[in-house]
Design a protein around this motif. Structure first.
Motif, mmCIF file in Angstrom:
data_model
loop_
_atom_site.group_PDB
_atom_site.id
_atom_site.type_symbol
_atom_site.label_atom_id
_atom_site.label_comp_id
_atom_site.label_asym_id
_atom_site.label_seq_id
_atom_site.Cartn_x
_atom_site.Cartn_y
_atom_site.Cartn_z
ATOM 1 N N ALA A 216 0.852 -1.188 0.000
ATOM 2 C CA ALA A 216 0.000 0.000 0.000
ATOM 3 C C ALA A 216 0.884 1.234 0.000
ATOM 4 O O ALA A 216 1.943 1.247 0.639
ATOM 5 N N ILE A 217 0.443 2.269 -0.718
ATOM 6 C CA ILE A 217 1.203 3.515 -0.769
ATOM 7 C C ILE A 217 0.235 4.672 -0.921
ATOM 8 O O ILE A 217 -0.655 4.643 -1.762
ATOM 9 N N SER A 218 0.415 5.705 -0.076
ATOM 10 C CA SER A 218 -0.531 6.816 -0.108
ATOM 11 C C SER A 218 0.064 8.049 0.555
ATOM 12 O O SER A 218 0.767 7.939 1.564
ATOM 13 N N GLY A 219 -0.257 9.203 -0.018
ATOM 14 C CA GLY A 219 0.082 10.469 0.622
ATOM 15 C C GLY A 219 -0.914 10.839 1.693
ATOM 16 O O GLY A 219 -0.724 11.833 2.415
ATOM 17 N N LEU A 220 -1.972 10.071 1.810
ATOM 18 C CA LEU A 220 -2.951 10.182 2.899
ATOM 19 C C LEU A 220 -2.872 8.895 3.718
ATOM 20 O O LEU A 220 -1.999 8.066 3.501
ATOM 21 N N ILE A 233 3.610 5.593 3.715
ATOM 22 C CA ILE A 233 2.579 6.565 4.076
ATOM 23 C C ILE A 233 3.200 7.960 4.178
ATOM 24 O O ILE A 233 4.240 8.158 4.818
ATOM 25 N N GLY A 234 2.527 8.921 3.543
ATOM 26 C CA GLY A 234 3.041 10.271 3.491
ATOM 27 C C GLY A 234 3.259 10.896 4.858
ATOM 28 O O GLY A 234 2.414 10.786 5.747
ATOM 29 N N GLY A 241 11.424 17.558 4.389
ATOM 30 C CA GLY A 241 10.177 17.858 3.710
ATOM 31 C C GLY A 241 9.302 16.636 3.498
ATOM 32 O O GLY A 241 9.419 15.624 4.199
ATOM 33 N N PRO A 242 8.410 16.671 2.488
ATOM 34 C CA PRO A 242 7.472 15.568 2.271
ATOM 35 C C PRO A 242 8.184 14.300 1.813
ATOM 36 O O PRO A 242 9.094 14.342 0.980
ATOM 37 N N GLY A 243 7.786 13.179 2.374
ATOM 38 C CA GLY A 243 8.310 11.872 1.988
ATOM 39 C C GLY A 243 7.363 10.806 2.488
ATOM 40 O O GLY A 243 6.184 11.078 2.734
ATOM 41 N N LEU A 244 7.884 9.599 2.660
ATOM 42 C CA LEU A 244 7.013 8.492 3.071
ATOM 43 C C LEU A 244 7.627 7.686 4.200
ATOM 44 O O LEU A 244 8.834 7.437 4.220
ATOM 45 N N ASP A 245 6.780 7.317 5.143
ATOM 46 C CA ASP A 245 7.142 6.507 6.293
ATOM 47 C C ASP A 245 6.920 5.035 5.934
ATOM 48 O O ASP A 245 5.914 4.689 5.320
#
Length: 560
Positions: A216-220, A233-234, A241-245
């Protein structure tokens, strides 16, 4: 007298678990032998050149019951077999000559043209059946092997595939239905999702995994990231700055486990490489001896996240990832039903088919209605819902009127909106009880019975029905989760029924539901039980207390 010498106990050699990284390539079960004998991807050639001509009678049994899954095909349950016989019949008696076909919709993203083609395939080859799944797939039933070449030609002609939507492969990648258009997303993860799928689909490097692998991958936070094998996850890093956890090791079924954070922040452009590293680690180190212990969650549980991250970085990435913060958990699940403003000033309109059951004709009608409102894009959600994108303000009312005529009310009841169900005994060989039609009946009943308290439910109460213990409908993380089984009713008859799980949730209060071991319901009593437990909750809760929180403090007597 001579005292006999006690020999030291001989240390036992560790039992082989079939881990390739340890040089253990000998197949330790039938499934591993089948995959070693021939990659599941190769079965398509036999389908197109042989089986579509011979029909089902000419299919090699191993291909039919195993390798067909690599192209999204499951043998369908034969009609008329009751759930009490599910575990006792041999495959040849349990399965029908038809197949279920799963179309993978990575990120749930469809054009209206693709939606229309799926609808046409359903009408022509699947008796007008179609279900939206909680993995953003579309499932068709009553498929004949003779029709597969033409079905694939039509689907692939519009950019769709059934490849690796089942089998021991990387399954469909869940993505946010609002990716790229949500006002509040941390970032648009679509480029990473597309690159992951480009690398994985029909790639022999990753087509022989120990078991299925869910991503699963999402900015929300709208892709149930806590219960996937891997999730991105965003999150906003204070310095980068913005990235994913990154999360690993989640999953449900009979051994549920909440995923764990690696504590790593990954920039968007590096996500595909990290994903490749994790799936490769699973391929090489995953346990292949026992199917029941072959999912990634068991490896993570044994290793712990520190070792997992260390092996990933040293053996697969070649560098250390950046430490990062956790995303702030959401108060409520995001199902995207209703009207949402998009970044571009247009609107997304989310609708709620009853437990995802649609049909070919309905999909064609939806495509036509969406296009008449100016939309050319729709998305399936991980909650068995569907969203029409890019609707201008002036088209919202006409669209909602058209959708209502198709059976999708503009404001669905909380029960229609929050109920999910798996395929169940109607088509699934593992099914013990009926789910889809029963869920529709339950929704109708409790909409009437609980109309007087509906406006007092500040938080939605999720109701999930599953036809067997495998939890395809995520019963352990539902407010009310019902696991299908055969139970004894008041007349001492063996009937379809459910074991009750209460108080599961994801997000702010992530936890599995309480399993009420002694509380099993005949299927005919479910609506009565739901009404009873909801009324108790409404009467006993503290102000704004969520159902799951109330359940975990309630006595067992309150919950039966």
């Amino acid at each position: 007298m001579t005292t006999p010498t006690t020999r030291p106990a001989r240390a036992k050699s560790p039992r082989p678990e079939g881990q390739w990284a340890q040089g253990d390539r000998e197949p330790l079960n039938v499934n591993e032998q089948v995959k070693q004998d021939d990659d599941g991807l190769n079965v398509r050639k036999r389908i197109e050149e042989v089986y579509c001509r011979t029909g089902v009678a000419g299919i090699d049994p191993t291909d039919r019951r195993s390798r067909f899954r690599w192209w999204g095909l499951y043998t369908q349950r034969a009609p008329g077999i009751d759930g009490g016989r599910t575990a006792t019949l041999p495959p040849e008696e349990l399965e029908d000559e038809h197949f279920m076909l799963r179309i993978r919709i990575d990120g749930g993203a469809l054009t209206t043209e693709q939606l229309r083609v799926v609808g046409e395939v359903s009408r022509l080859f699947a008796r007008d059946t179609a279900d939206l799944t909680d993995r953003q797939n579309i499932q068709l039933h009553w498929i004949r092997v003779e029709d597969l070449p033409e079905i694939w030609r039509r689907l692939e002609g519009v950019g769709l595939t059934t490849a690796e939507s089942a089998g021991d492969t990387p399954r469909v990648v869940l993505g946010s239905p609002m990716a790229g258009i949500a006002v509040d997303e941390v970032l648009d993860a679509t480029p990473a999702l597309r690159e992951i799928t480009r690398r994985l689909i029909a790639n022999p490097e990753y087509s022989n995994l120990p078991r299925k692998f869910k991503t699963a991958i999402s900015g929300l936070q709208d892709v149930v990231h806590e219960i996937n094998d891997v999730a991105f996850i965003g999150v906003e890093h204070p310095e980068h700055g913005p990235g994913l956890d990154v999360w690993v090791g989640g999953g449900l079924s009979t051994n549920p486990r909440i995923g764990e954070r690696l504590g790593a922040w990954v920039p968007l452009e590096e996500v595909p490489d990290v994903w490749i590293g994790i799936v490769s680690l699973f391929r090489d180190h995953g346990y292949r001896r026992l199917r029941a212990k072959a999912r990634l969650k068991f490896l993570v549980a044994d290793w712990g996240v520190e070792k997992f991250r260390d092996v990933l970085e040293k053996e697969y990435l070649g560098h250390r990832m950046i430490d990062g913060p956790a995303p702030e958990p959401l108060d409520e699940p995001r199902d995207h039903v209703g009207i949402q403003r998009q970044k571009n000033g247009l609107n997304a309109v989310g609708i709620a088919p009853i437990v995802g059951r649609v049909g070919g004709t309905m999909l064609i009608d939806l495509a036509n209605v969406a296009e008449s409102s100016g939309s050319r894009r729709v998305r399936i959600t991980p909650m068995q819902k569907l969203v029409v994108l890019d609707v201008p303000d002036e088209q919202i009312d006409p669209l909602q009127t058209s959708l209502h005529s198709l059976g999708f009310p503009a404001r669905p009841s909380p029960w229609r909106r929050s109920t999910m169900a798996c395929t169940g005994i109607e088509f699934c060989k593992f099914g013990i009880v009926e789910t889809k039609a029963r869920a529709a009946t339950i929704i109708s009943e409790i909409e009437d019975r609980l109309a007087d308290v509906q406006d007092r439910l500040e938080h939605p109460i999720t109701l999930h029905l599953n036809g067997c213990p495998n939890s395809c409908a995520r019963i352990q993380v539902a407010d009310i989760g019902l696991k299908g089984m055969i139970v004894t009713d008041a007349d001492s008859e063996q009937v379809e029924g459910f074991q009750v799980h209460l108080g599961g949730s994801l997000g702010l209060d992530t936890s599995f539901g309480r399993k009420l071991r002694g509380h099993k319901l005949p299927a005919t009593d479910v609506a009565d039980y739901v009404e009873r437990i909801v009324r108790r909750y409404v009467a006993d809760r503290s102000r704004s207390e969520r159902f799951a929180n109330w359940v975990h403090r309630a006595t067992e007597a309150d919950l039966t």
